[in-house]
Design an enzyme around this catalytic site. Structure first.
Site, mmCIF file in Angstrom:
data_model
loop_
_atom_site.group_PDB
_atom_site.id
_atom_site.type_symbol
_atom_site.label_atom_id
_atom_site.label_comp_id
_atom_site.label_asym_id
_atom_site.label_seq_id
_atom_site.Cartn_x
_atom_site.Cartn_y
_atom_site.Cartn_z
ATOM 1 N N ASP A 45 0.861 -1.188 0.000
ATOM 2 C CA ASP A 45 0.000 0.000 0.000
ATOM 3 C C ASP A 45 0.901 1.243 0.000
ATOM 4 O OD1 ASP A 45 -2.844 1.209 1.170
ATOM 5 O OD2 ASP A 45 -1.087 2.214 1.996
ATOM 6 N N GLU A 76 -10.263 2.667 -1.541
ATOM 7 C CA GLU A 76 -11.357 1.810 -2.019
ATOM 8 C C GLU A 76 -11.572 1.929 -3.528
ATOM 9 O OE1 GLU A 76 -12.915 -0.424 0.038
ATOM 10 O OE2 GLU A 76 -13.967 -1.150 -1.730
ATOM 11 N N GLY A 109 -7.361 -3.970 3.606
ATOM 12 C CA GLY A 109 -8.223 -4.882 2.855
ATOM 13 C C GLY A 109 -8.177 -4.650 1.354
ATOM 14 N N THR A 134 -3.991 -2.890 8.642
ATOM 15 C CA THR A 134 -5.111 -2.169 9.263
ATOM 16 C C THR A 134 -5.781 -3.111 10.266
ATOM 17 O OG1 THR A 134 -6.664 -2.956 7.587
ATOM 18 C CG2 THR A 134 -5.608 -0.826 7.171
ATOM 19 N N LYS A 146 -11.867 -14.813 0.854
ATOM 20 C CA LYS A 146 -12.383 -14.051 -0.286
ATOM 21 C C LYS A 146 -11.374 -13.061 -0.856
ATOM 22 C CE LYS A 146 -16.446 -12.947 1.811
ATOM 23 N NZ LYS A 146 -17.846 -12.549 1.912
ATOM 24 N N GLU A 188 -16.061 -3.908 12.786
ATOM 25 C CA GLU A 188 -16.205 -5.347 12.483
ATOM 26 C C GLU A 188 -16.123 -6.183 13.769
ATOM 27 O OE1 GLU A 188 -17.011 -7.073 9.778
ATOM 28 O OE2 GLU A 188 -16.858 -5.558 8.207
#
Ligand code: NAD
Length: 378
Positions: A45, A76, A109, A134, A146, A188
């Site tokens: 990242d 995103e 993510g 993160t 996934k 989450e």
């Protein structure tokens, strides 16, 4: 003579999720056994690279691993086809082998999902390692199988189930994470606590603010992370390929996906991180429970105040718009093969599925959402 055949096979899947303190300390050998040829594509990242470039470079140089470093802006909207193609070209140019040169993904993510999808596609599947930086990456993405990218304004519309060979969790990365991203990850964990773990909820209720303020550098931080991962593992392990579309981990993900994506492109509403959108969906779902006399008035207040303490939103105008909520739920219902399968809490720590939510119920839930917000926010 028979003219049809059935292929019957099964796939054994094992992957490790391991706490690995200071993963890029040269004394830490966790990554090394996965790099037998001493070659790897390392995808980082952009922000993480600007903060940790020296330590990461130093690690690979010290261990004589020949790396091709690929930097990608992990926002995103960067989880897209262009970045996927760009990454695949980098992998191709490096000449990554089929089995023994893992792609190492370092980031949140967005980077982990993008790398996972590239790894599935390249030569029909090459190994990859996840190093989440993160909180959401640590407690959620690292456990799941996934991968995905967004497509045509839909979240994760292209993707696969393709687990990494290993996820290494190093919470020392969290010290540089923006507060909004810590609270997003707390969202989450909050989800997990409400659907299955009353004691995790109590930890958040009592220590959520300290966890946020110290960026998980405090008492109970490891306990909270470990509980969350254990809960996630229990839920995912027996349904890794999502054959069963009744998933309690979908709590918070029924109304939120479209609202989250639109908030990123529509300047007239406040943009939402993934965790924020999940928490707003959770609160709306609690209104459904309240309306059905499953949660008490006090329970709903406890849920909302705990979210507030962790700097998570309890209000967003999109969640007061029944037409938009219905549209989102209908899209989710399609994704769940025609069933709503809407998880709602029956108490703090237990859940049931609803399949009969009407437009009227949504109108009532949206009204309650506003009413409770007035009560706690004035
Ligand atoms: P993210 O990857 O978007 O990162 C958030 C921000 O934090 C970015 O700006 C990034 O540059 C920055 N950042 C990352 N690590 C940092 C660090 N250590 N210090 C400072 N800044 C840092 O956000 P996220 O919340 O990790 O991931 C959200 C994504 O994860 C969504 O796309 C979602 O769909 C996906 N997701 C996937 C799964 C799965 O099962 N595969 C599960 C949950 C979420």
């Amino acid at each position: 003579m028979t003219t049809s055949w059935i292929i019957n096979t099964s796939l054994q899947v094992n992957y490790i999720i391991k706490n690995s303190h200071e993963i890029f300390n040269i004394e830490n050998n966790d990554i090394l056994s996965y790099c037998p040829t001493n070659r790897a594509v390392v995808v980082i990242d952009e922000k993480v690279n600007s903060l940790y470039k020296n330590i990461i470079e130093n690690y690979f140089t010290y261990h004589k691993i020949n790396c091709r470093v690929v930097i990608i802006n992990g926002i995103e909207t960067g989880k897209n086809l262009d970045n996927l193609i760009y990454l695949l070209k980098e992998i191709e140019q490096f000449g990554t082998s089929r089995k023994s040169e893992p792609i190492i993904a370092i980031g949140g993510g967005v980077i982990l999902d993008l790398v996972g999808l590239a790894a599935t596609l390249y030569r029909r599947g090459i190994p990859y390692i996840r190093i989440p930086t993160t909180l959401l990456g640590i407690v959620d993405v690292s456990v799941a199988a996934k991968t995905g990218i967004n497509f045509e304004d839909r979240r994760n519309r292209l993707g696969s189930y393709y687990p990494p060979v290993a996820s290494f969790l190093d919470k020392t990365f969290l010290k540089t994470l923006e507060e909004i991203e810590i609270s997003s990850g707390l969202g989450e964990i909050f989800k997990m606590s409400l659907i299955k773990d009353n004691s995790l909820f109590s930890l958040l209720e009592n220590h959520g603010k300290t966890l946020l303020d110290t960026k998980f550098n405090c008492e109970h931080a490891d306990e909270v992370i470990n509980f969350a991962i254990q809960g996630m593992k229990e839920e995912l392990e027996n349904n890794l390929w999502e054959k069963n579309l009744k998933r309690i981990v979908d709590f918070g993900h029924s109304f939120s996906p479209i609202i989250e994506m639109r908030s990123l492109v529509n300047d007239s509403v406040k943009s939402l991180t993934h965790g924020q959108a999940v928490v707003l969906d959770i609160i709306l779902s609690c209104m459904v429970s309240y309306d059905r006399n499953l949660l008490s008035h006090d329970d709903v207040l406890r849920v909302m105040n705990t979210a507030k303490n962790m700097n998570l939103p309890t209000y967003h105008e999109s969640f007061t718009d029944p037409a938009l909520l219905l549209e989102s739920l209908q899209d989710t219902t399609k994704h769940r093969n025609g069933d709503q399968n809407l998880p709602i809490p029956t108490s703090i720590g237990t859940t049931m599925f609803v399949n009969d939510l009407s437009y009227n119920d949504i109108v009532v839930a949206a009204e309650l959402f506003s009413k409770f917000n007035k009560e706690i926010n004035g």
